[in-house]
Design a protein around this motif. Sequence first.
Motif, PDB file in Angstrom:
ATOM      1  N   GLU A 159       0.643  -1.764   0.213  1.00 35.62           N
ATOM      2  CA  GLU A 159      -0.197  -0.170   0.114  1.00 35.62           C
ATOM      3  C   GLU A 159       0.958   1.397  -0.686  1.00 35.62           C
ATOM      4  O   GLU A 159      -0.020   2.298  -0.343  1.00 35.62           O
ATOM      5  N   THR A 160       1.934   0.935   0.965  1.00 35.01           N
ATOM      6  CA  THR A 160       3.254   2.317   0.137  1.00 35.01           C
ATOM      7  C   THR A 160       3.553   2.710  -1.003  1.00 35.01           C
ATOM      8  O   THR A 160       4.568   3.405  -1.005  1.00 35.01           O
ATOM      9  N   LEU A 161       3.843   1.458  -2.576  1.00 36.69           N
ATOM     10  CA  LEU A 161       4.123   1.438  -2.734  1.00 36.69           C
ATOM     11  C   LEU A 161       4.069   2.735  -4.171  1.00 36.69           C
ATOM     12  O   LEU A 161       3.001   2.906  -4.492  1.00 36.69           O
ATOM     13  N   SER A 162       4.465   3.927  -4.136  1.00 34.09           N
ATOM     14  CA  SER A 162       3.849   5.019  -4.251  1.00 34.09           C
ATOM     15  C   SER A 162       4.868   6.347  -4.322  1.00 34.09           C
ATOM     16  O   SER A 162       6.157   5.725  -3.840  1.00 34.09           O
ATOM     17  N   SER A 207      10.684   8.568  -5.453  1.00 34.15           N
ATOM     18  CA  SER A 207      12.017   7.697  -4.857  1.00 34.15           C
ATOM     19  C   SER A 207      12.646   6.928  -5.188  1.00 34.15           C
ATOM     20  O   SER A 207      11.824   5.474  -4.428  1.00 34.15           O
ATOM     21  N   LEU A 208      13.349   6.103  -6.021  1.00 36.84           N
ATOM     22  CA  LEU A 208      14.029   4.539  -5.976  1.00 36.84           C
ATOM     23  C   LEU A 208      14.369   4.912  -5.061  1.00 36.84           C
ATOM     24  O   LEU A 208      14.361   3.291  -5.038  1.00 36.84           O
ATOM     25  N   SER A 209      14.398   5.423  -4.207  1.00 41.03           N
ATOM     26  CA  SER A 209      15.547   4.811  -2.966  1.00 41.03           C
ATOM     27  C   SER A 209      14.517   4.757  -1.538  1.00 41.03           C
ATOM     28  O   SER A 209      14.565   3.687  -1.170  1.00 41.03           O
ATOM     29  N   ARG A 210      13.272   5.089  -2.179  1.00 38.22           N
ATOM     30  CA  ARG A 210      12.299   4.850  -1.040  1.00 38.22           C
ATOM     31  C   ARG A 210      11.211   4.232  -1.911  1.00 38.22           C
ATOM     32  O   ARG A 210      10.886   3.299  -0.173  1.00 38.22           O
ATOM     33  N   LEU A 211      11.690   3.413  -2.958  1.00 36.78           N
ATOM     34  CA  LEU A 211      11.457   2.032  -3.201  1.00 36.78           C
ATOM     35  C   LEU A 211      11.648   0.821  -2.721  1.00 36.78           C
ATOM     36  O   LEU A 211      11.206   0.432  -2.037  1.00 36.78           O
TER      37      LEU A 211
END
Length: 322
Positions: free
Chosen positions: A135-138, A141-145
């Motif tokens: 649910e948090t995949l948005s 930012s590649l570092s966040r992903l």
Amino acid sequence: MRKIEEFYDWGYTLGLKGETILAKGVNKTKRLSPESRLILSGIGSLSSEVFWKIKESQGELMLEKGQLELYYFGRPSNKLVLNQIKAYLDVEVCSRIATSILRAAALNKLKVLEVLNVPRIVFEESKRRVEALLETLSGTSLSRLMGVEAAMSKVYYNALRSIIPVEYGFTARTRRPPEDCFSAALSFGNMILYRVIVKQIIKRGLDPRIGFLHIPFRDRPSLALDIAEEFRQFIVDVAVVPLFTSKSMSLNKDFKRKDSGVFLSKSGRAKTSKVIHHRLNLKTSSGKVLDLIDTQVKKLIEFLEGKANYYEPFTIESYLER
């Protein structure tokens, strides 16, 4: 698309025959075009005249030797690689590809946990946590992903810990160097998978260094790492886990320690390589498992060339529904 020609034999020699290349092996002889993308496997030799003829004709050459060696000479397939670079530089497009790969990898992790029969209570808790992370995949930012990917992997490996016998020392997935027997086997299996994927990427004319989830860095095969996210559980984990649950891996014979790391011995590498290659060559309704990787590379090319509206990653569920 550039023509692909493959030649495999032991003790082959390549020489010029007019404007073509004549490949002679123990079991076969074949004429090859110097303008093609040539893939040579086995052990052999080629004259310098052949090499310069390929260069002059703007052809491409890939040499395979052994299980983990790959050498490549040639120029990029300009238009296709330019499309690949353009997609990488487009933040929205790059993040869409990366997110779709991560989502597929998460679903594959859950499916493999189910197939491997981890305890029900462990599976349900892992599923709940992975679905919450999905649910948090948005965002872009590649570092966040990659942070979300790391969290999902931690949940996955923690679940696998419930079925790996304690004597193998697996408490968490470790790398560079692996600190336990199970991690050592996974790392070696993944290395085989990366090599197979790199071959398919080069074979189809993409640049293996330009990924969308894994940031390009020097000569790292970032695109191979991306595609491996879709297949790691389906090919490596499903093959390697039974070696440990059945206690087929010998602590004394199949592993060796060096400094702070644990690595496979010659016999351990042989066992792991055997199950990985058996998995890759397993027959499916549409060919071999290996062909599924090639299919994904072609799907990515279709998206990069504008022939598809989105990149559809591989999921075990969709594979089983065919």
